[in-house]
Design a protein around this motif. Structure first.
Motif, PDB file in Angstrom:
ATOM      1  N   THR A   2       0.918  -0.957   0.284  1.00  6.92           N
ATOM      2  CA  THR A   2      -0.162  -0.054  -0.386  1.00  6.92           C
ATOM      3  C   THR A   2       0.758   1.372   0.319  1.00  6.92           C
ATOM      4  O   THR A   2       0.109   2.286   0.161  1.00  6.92           O
ATOM      5  CB  THR A   2      -0.915   0.185   1.198  1.00  6.92           C
ATOM      6  N   VAL A   3       2.238   1.092  -0.418  1.00  8.88           N
ATOM      7  CA  VAL A   3       2.816   2.003  -0.491  1.00  8.88           C
ATOM      8  C   VAL A   3       3.922   2.323  -1.577  1.00  8.88           C
ATOM      9  O   VAL A   3       3.719   1.777  -2.057  1.00  8.88           O
ATOM     10  CB  VAL A   3       3.829   2.403   0.565  1.00  8.88           C
ATOM     11  N   THR A   4       3.590   3.624  -2.131  1.00 10.12           N
ATOM     12  CA  THR A   4       4.301   4.391  -3.013  1.00 10.12           C
ATOM     13  C   THR A   4       5.474   4.940  -2.923  1.00 10.12           C
ATOM     14  O   THR A   4       5.467   6.006  -1.916  1.00 10.12           O
ATOM     15  CB  THR A   4       3.633   5.243  -3.563  1.00 10.12           C
ATOM     16  N   LEU A   5       6.672   4.467  -3.096  1.00  6.25           N
ATOM     17  CA  LEU A   5       8.045   5.620  -3.019  1.00  6.25           C
ATOM     18  C   LEU A   5       8.127   6.236  -4.150  1.00  6.25           C
ATOM     19  O   LEU A   5       8.314   6.235  -5.105  1.00  6.25           O
ATOM     20  CB  LEU A   5       9.257   4.350  -2.820  1.00  6.25           C
ATOM     21  N   TRP A   6       8.212   7.381  -3.906  1.00  3.06           N
ATOM     22  CA  TRP A   6       8.355   8.373  -4.137  1.00  3.06           C
ATOM     23  C   TRP A   6       9.956   9.570  -4.386  1.00  3.06           C
ATOM     24  O   TRP A   6      10.472   8.914  -3.210  1.00  3.06           O
ATOM     25  CB  TRP A   6       7.964   9.947  -4.236  1.00  3.06           C
ATOM     26  N   THR A   7      10.438   9.654  -5.723  1.00  2.00           N
ATOM     27  CA  THR A   7      11.891  10.082  -5.308  1.00  2.00           C
ATOM     28  C   THR A   7      12.418  11.226  -6.513  1.00  2.00           C
ATOM     29  O   THR A   7      11.245  12.037  -6.568  1.00  2.00           O
ATOM     30  CB  THR A   7      12.927   8.532  -6.015  1.00  2.00           C
ATOM     31  N   LYS A   8      13.160  12.485  -6.082  1.00  2.00           N
ATOM     32  CA  LYS A   8      13.568  13.319  -6.727  1.00  2.00           C
ATOM     33  C   LYS A   8      13.498  12.801  -8.579  1.00  2.00           C
ATOM     34  O   LYS A   8      14.105  11.304  -8.898  1.00  2.00           O
ATOM     35  CB  LYS A   8      14.687  13.531  -6.261  1.00  2.00           C
ATOM     36  N   ARG A   9      12.709  13.324  -8.804  1.00  2.00           N
ATOM     37  CA  ARG A   9      12.629  14.291 -10.390  1.00  2.00           C
ATOM     38  C   ARG A   9      14.053  14.620 -11.158  1.00  2.00           C
ATOM     39  O   ARG A   9      14.751  15.049 -10.345  1.00  2.00           O
ATOM     40  CB  ARG A   9      11.381  15.050 -11.088  1.00  2.00           C
TER      41      ARG A   9
END
Length: 483
Positions: free
Chosen positions: A476-483
């Protein structure tokens, strides 16, 4: 029945082996080496590290509990820094040492005969070192360790036996530390003391060194809070009153959880085995267990760690009863053992999200800077410490918004209160946005709840997230990283 001497403790000769306590201690250390400290302890260690690095508690980093919860872990974190080892290892070792010292102090105060020290020591070591499982070194665990010797003093005073001044003052300070950790826990001392005073028809004991030391410790701690941590009373307390304290578990869950069900079962079993005539030491511990359970009900959260002191104290009570000559009944011993093992299993609940930690390590640098958007406090802790990362958020989770939402579900909520909760949610999102903008975490853990819709609903946070993109989803977790 009140007599002038302490009861005689004795278990079967097969149990009287000096090596038993040491075996239990070794088993406890092995258990902790193979387990993990839970999210609360992990977060408090992180908070202590930040404070030692110069962060201002309740301003630069926020903790919902009073300062004692953080101060408790300062020694282990500072010691670990000097030795160059993990704070978790030092925390476990210090808590284990304190538990052993507490048990030795109790044994000396109660004048337990040498023949019974091994058996009772092993049982006590199991209850204080193995039973907590993944709750090890929690605040309630340390609080029980600190307050247990004071219960032994109450037993002695109930029997009109002398208490050495040094023991009285030391146990009073320990009890004061217990109450400083969680003020509600005073009930665990008040109930047995009131019973003891009623039996003696005197309140003179309240002038005794242990109660004076408890009061002095409490006053000293209160002054520390007011003078050293002004942000707690000025900023944190109003926020807690608004969003945290009103949030309670249902009475059905509270009364059927281990916090009440196990102590109640143990009490009924003990009274049945004692034919409703338990010894004074057993009564003191059963009343203490009732006080601990009542303290948990006052808090109303139903967390497992809130119930541990009540469970542990009730098991100590039945252990003392079974250790009396002629009372080591197999049925009672088996029932007590089953209850103890059930509680241990219930407390072993720290999940290890291998897939999530692997994803963090693959996507981020060697020591990633992390922050989370979730109501689940355990999402980022102890995950951050497992991956050797750094938590850069002021708060450990979005607990403010989570608790605000719980109150906003009430259709009868007054308009003034509704606006206050909505403002608290907006402030929570704004603080998170400032943390993201100011600290530029490498990875943002975004849980489905509150999720992307909550981000989009708060413009400052949505702008802060524009520099990030979804990179990988784990459960249920989405990992967001720098663009």
């Amino acid at each position: 029945m009140i007599t002038g001497a302490l009861p005689t403790y004795r278990l079967p000769s097969s149990a009287l082996r000096p090596g038993w306590p040491m075996l239990v201690i070794v088993a406890a250390l092995v258990q902790q080496a193979l387990s993990s400290l839970n999210c609360d302890v992990s977060w408090l260690i992180t908070t202590a590290e930040r404070v030692l690095d110069g962060a201002r508690l309740y301003r630069d980093i926020e903790e919902v509990n009073p300062p004692a919860s953080v101060l408790l872990y300062i020694p282990s974190v500072a010691t670990a820094g000097l030795l160059g080892i993990a704070p978790e290892a030092v925390t476990v070792l210090l808590a284990s040492m304190l538990a052993i010292l507490s048990l030795r102090h109790v044994g000396r105060i109660l004048a337990v005969p040498p023949a019974a020290l091994a058996s009772l020591g092993a049982a006590g070591a199991f209850i204080l070192l193995v039973l907590p499982a993944d709750l090890f070194a929690q605040r309630e665990h340390v609080a029980l360790i600190a307050g247990l010797p004071c219960l032994a003093v109450i037993v002695r005073r109930t029997r009109n036996l002398p208490v050495r001044a040094g023991d009285a003052w030391a146990t009073g300070i320990g009890a004061g530390i217990m109450v400083a950790i969680k003020p509600h826990l005073i009930l665990a001392l008040a109930l047995p003391q009131l019973w003891s005073s009623a039996r003696q028809r005197s309140l003179d004991v309240l002038k005794s060194p242990e109660w004076l030391a408890l009061a002095a410790t409490g006053v000293g701690y209160l002054l520390i809070v007011l003078l050293v941590f002004p942000d707690y009373t000025a900023h944190m307390l109003p926020l807690l009153r608004l969003v945290y304290l009103p949030g309670r578990d249902s009475w059905g869950h509270l009364l059927t959880g281990t916090m009440v069900s196990i102590p109640a079962t143990v009490a009924i079993l003990t009274l049945w085995l004692a034919r409703a005539r338990p010894t004074n030491d057993v009564v003191v511990l059963l009343l203490a267990a009732a006080g601990f359970a009542a303290a948990g009900l006052v808090q109303g959260k139903g967390y497992l760690n809130h119930g541990y002191p009540a469970v542990a104290t009730s098991l100590l009570a039945i252990t003392l009863h079974l250790s009396r000559p002629g009372h080591a009944r197999a049925f009672g011993a088996v029932c007590a053992a089953i209850l103890a093992l059930f509680a241990t299993y219930s407390y072993a609940r720290v999940p290890e999200p291998r897939a999530l930690s692997d994803a963090v390590q693959r996507l981020g640098p060697a020591h990633p800077r992390l922050i989370g958007i979730s109501f689940d406090f355990s999402l980022g802790h102890p995950l951050t410490r497992w991956v050797g990362g750094e938590w850069v958020g002021t708060r450990g989770s979005q607990w403010v918004t989570g608790n605000a939402w719980q109150q906003l579900e009430n259709p009868a909520l007054p308009a003034t209160a509704r606006r206050a909760y909505e403002r608290a949610e907006q402030d929570d999102a704004a603080l998170l946005a400032a943390d993201i903008t100011g600290h530029r975490p490498d990875i943002i853990l975004v849980d489905d709840v509150p999720g992307p819709r909550w981000i989009a609903a708060h413009p400052p946070l949505a702008r802060a997230m524009q520099g990030y993109r979804p990179a990988r989803r784990v459960g249920t977790v989405t990992l967001w990283t720098k663009r």
